[in-house]
Structure formats: C-alpha cells, structure tokens
Design an enzyme around this catalytic site. Structure first.
Site, PDB file in Angstrom:
ATOM      1  N   TYR A   1       9.343 -47.455 -54.476  1.00 51.70           N
ATOM      2  CA  TYR A   1       9.486 -48.403 -53.367  1.00 51.70           C
ATOM      3  C   TYR A   1       8.350 -49.409 -53.345  1.00 51.70           C
ATOM      4  O   TYR A   1       7.183 -49.040 -53.515  1.00 51.70           O
ATOM      5  CB  TYR A   1       9.509 -47.659 -52.033  1.00 51.70           C
TER       6      TYR A   1
ATOM      7  N   LYS B   1      -2.678 -19.663 -35.927  1.00 53.53           N
ATOM      8  CA  LYS B   1      -1.866 -20.650 -35.199  1.00 53.53           C
ATOM      9  C   LYS B   1      -1.078 -21.498 -36.206  1.00 53.53           C
ATOM     10  O   LYS B   1      -1.356 -21.452 -37.409  1.00 53.53           O
ATOM     11  CB  LYS B   1      -2.774 -21.534 -34.348  1.00 53.53           C
TER      12      LYS B   1
HETATM   13  C1  LIG Z   1      -8.161 -23.689 -34.979  1.00 54.51           C
HETATM   14  C2  LIG Z   1      -9.322 -23.072 -34.327  1.00 54.51           C
HETATM   15  C3  LIG Z   1     -10.241 -22.296 -35.061  1.00 54.51           C
HETATM   16  C4  LIG Z   1     -10.191 -22.168 -36.568  1.00 54.51           C
HETATM   17  O1  LIG Z   1     -10.789 -23.300 -37.154  1.00 54.51           O
HETATM   18  P1  LIG Z   1     -10.955 -23.448 -38.741  1.00 54.51           P
HETATM   19  O2  LIG Z   1     -11.662 -24.739 -38.903  1.00 54.51           O
HETATM   20  O3  LIG Z   1      -9.570 -23.491 -39.306  1.00 54.51           O
HETATM   21  O4  LIG Z   1     -11.715 -22.287 -39.215  1.00 54.51           O
HETATM   22  C5  LIG Z   1     -11.240 -21.645 -34.359  1.00 54.51           C
HETATM   23  N1  LIG Z   1     -11.349 -21.764 -33.016  1.00 54.51           N
HETATM   24  C6  LIG Z   1     -10.495 -22.517 -32.284  1.00 54.51           C
HETATM   25  C7  LIG Z   1     -10.681 -22.609 -30.823  1.00 54.51           C
HETATM   26  C8  LIG Z   1      -9.470 -23.203 -32.918  1.00 54.51           C
HETATM   27  O5  LIG Z   1      -8.645 -23.953 -32.188  1.00 54.51           O
END
Ligand SMILES: *Cc1c(COP(=O)(O)O)cnc(C)c1O
Length: 353
Positions: A251, A34
């Site tokens: 800044y 994702k």
């Molecule tokens: C993002 C996600 C993962 C992966 O999690 P990590 O901590 O990056 O390994 C697994 N399951 C679901 C439902 C997620 O949304």
C-alpha cells in the site's frame, strides 16, 4: 491446511522466568496476569505460575475463573471493585482488592460483613494514576485501622520511572517516609524495579513483563537478564517473487526497490496483532535467518526482503517475534513496547502450548 500463522507459548520458559523473579525477590511474588496474561492465555499461564504466591488481574470475572480453576494463591484485583455488589463476590471467592479512592472507601463502609476483606491500599507517590496522596494517608489509615470489614491490609505504590534513567529514588523515599509508622506488608516493585532496585522489593513484588521473557529496559536485553521468551509468533511465506529496480511494494508504495531483488509475502498482518506501524527494516526471521520487512504492513500480510536468503521458497518458516528475535526489537521498530505487541495478539491466531 489452515492459514499458517501460529503463536507458540512455551510454558517452561514462563516457569523459568518466574524462578528468576523469585530469586530476585526477598519477599513473595505476585505474578501479574492481567490482559489475558499479557496475551498468553489466563488459565494456562496461571497453571504454569502455580509456584507464585499470588496472581494479579483486573477483572473480577477473571479472578473468579482462576479460583474456580483451582488457584489457591492470593488473587489481587489491581483496580479494585467498581460497585458494592462486587464486595460480596470478593469475600465469597476470598480475593484481595486494591482500594485506591475515597469512592471505594465509602463502599467499604457500607459493606456489612466482618473481617471479610483483604485490602491493598494504593498510595500515589508520583504516578498520578490511582491512589491516595501522602497527605491523605494518615486519615485513611485511621479510618481503616479498626474497620469492621477488614481482615488484612497491605500498602502499595507503583513506580513511574523504574525502567528509565530517572529511577525510583524519589518515590521510594516518599513511600518509606509516609508508611514508616505502619506495621503492615508493603508492595512496590514491578519487573523493572525488581530487576534493578533491590531496595524496592518490599514484602510482595509484582512482576509482569519479565515473566513473559521480555526486558522492561531499553539498555538491557531479556537474554542479558536471563529471561526466556515465552510467546513465539510464527507464520510462513505464502508467495515469493522477483521485482525490478524502481518497483514498489504494498500500500502506498512505501518501499521502492533500488535494485532488482527477491521479496516474499508472509501470512501475518495487523489483524493478527502485528503492529501496522512497524517500518521498513523491522527485523524478522525467514528460515531462521534475520532479514527485514518491506513497506506497509497490510491487514493480513506483510512483505519481507529475501535478497540474502537464496533458498527461501513458499512454505518457509517465518518468525515474527519470540525465539531468536526479541519482541522488544520489533516493538522498537514500531515505536511501541513489547507489552503492547504481546497483549494485542489477535483472537484469530491459533495458540499452541
Ligand atoms: C501491570 C502492573 C504491574 C506489572 O508491571 P510490569 O512492568 O509488567 O512488570 C505491577 N503493578 C501494577 C499496579 C500494574 O498495574
């Protein structure tokens, strides 16, 4: 010559980390890609991850892109569908979909095709984000048991504390208890649970962050876990100067020199995805040597301490994170986690594979 900032994506490291996950997992691995593969590029990452048994995304457009690019694996939509029209696409592209709500169940009921859908039923065991409650589960299972639209069913849950001291025991026990009666595959573990809790593996693990070579834990480094960094963000010094004791940098003059010193300006700022909240002292490499950032990060630039790097000149290579400097360390200094830094890599940064 263009601006010297670049992200280097090491696809062999991505493959290596997948194999670490596969060695840990008893069952199959659903590689979570994702958010543009956590900033690494959806299609390039998917290609490197073709040994994974599944790929998980949020966006149905991404899932379709993956199919069209030739991915044959199970492709899971982690939030499922948002309208009934999407169910036709899910069937057409042979995607698997999370079902987490009554609202989605109603759409399933209205979907006419037989045996078209692979459903991952999400159960809320304590995260309180998505999913049916343990109390609702029996009725939902009854409703799905002979559902015309279903071809396959997987039961899943997500842990809220797999990377923390509290761990997963309570959620795992609850999940096991309420699902014991059903003979269907299960999916539980994110990276942290996969790495730390063999009991949580299930039939499908869902690692994300570990594939990109970052540790989900505060007390264990990626290196200790045998993971290799995939993204290395580099740039160069574009200015070097000496300042006197009492002079300020950047800044709001957030850094004030206590003695005469040499500093450099790096072509990288928050518009590139470097965290603006990184404080003075955030680790950074110049010519491979570790030093620290100074003062407030600007939109396009940040300042570094060159006091102990005598030979540093304009054009010297700077590593913001990646090989030689764990992204988790930079994240910690900015009060965030590696996930956020990787995902936030800005589109303006050229990526090399
Ligand atoms: C993002 C996600 C993962 C992966 O999690 P990590 O901590 O990056 O390994 C697994 N399951 C679901 C439902 C997620 O949304």
């Amino acid at each position: 010559m263009s601006r010297p900032i670049q992200a280097h994506i090491n696809l062999s490291a991505l493959k290596h980390n997948l194999h670490v996950a596969q060695r840990k997992a008893n069952g199959r691995v659903m590689a979570v890609i994702k958010a543009n593969a956590y900033g690494h590029g959806l299609l390039r990452a998917a290609e490197a991850l073709r040994d994974a048994e599944g790929l998980a995304v949020l966006d149905i457009g991404d899932a379709i892109k993956l199919r069209e690019a030739g991915s044959r694996q199970t492709i899971l939509l982690l939030e499922g569908f948002f309208s009934i029209d999407e169910l036709a696409l899910i069937a057409e592209y042979d995607l698997a979909t999370v079902v987490h709500s009554q609202h989605q169940l109603d759409m399933l009921d209205a979907y006419p095709r037989r045996q078209a859908l692979q459903v991952w039923l999400k159960i809320n065991t304590g995260m309180n984000r998505l999913g049916f409650t343990p109390y609702e589960l029996p009725a939902v299972m009854e409703r799905l048991r002979s559902h015309r639209a279903l071809r396959e069913l997987v039961l899943m849950t997500h842990f809220s504390h797999a990377d923390e001291a509290q761990g997963i025991d309570a959620q795992l026990e609850l999940f096991k208890g309420i699902t014991a009666a059903y003979r269907v595959p299960r999916s539980l573990a994110n990276s942290a649970a996969l790495l730390r809790y063999p009991a949580a593996q299930g039939d499908w693990a869902r690692p994300g962050i570990m594939l990109y070579g970052a540790s989900p834990f505060a007390d264990l480094s990626a290196q200790q876990l045998g993971l290799q960094p995939v993204m290395t963000l580099t740039s160069e010094l574009i200015s070097v100067r000496s300042i006197k004791a009492g002079e300020q940098v950047g800044y709001a003059g957030l850094f004030r020199a206590e003695r005469d010193m040499r500093i450099g300006t790096v072509a990288c700022g928050y518009a590139d995805g470097y965290p603006r909240h990184a404080v003075t002292g955030t680790p950074i490499l110049v010519n491979g040597q570790r030093t620290r950032t100074l003062g407030r990060v600007s939109m396009d630039m940040l300042a570094v301490d060159l006091s102990d790097i005598a030979d540093a000149t304009v054009g010297c290579c700077v590593t913001l994170w990646g090989e030689g400097l764990a992204v988790e360390e930079v994240a910690r200094a900015a009060g965030t986690i590696s996930y956020e830094l990787l995902c936030a890599l800005a589109p303006r940064v050229p990526v090399r594979y």
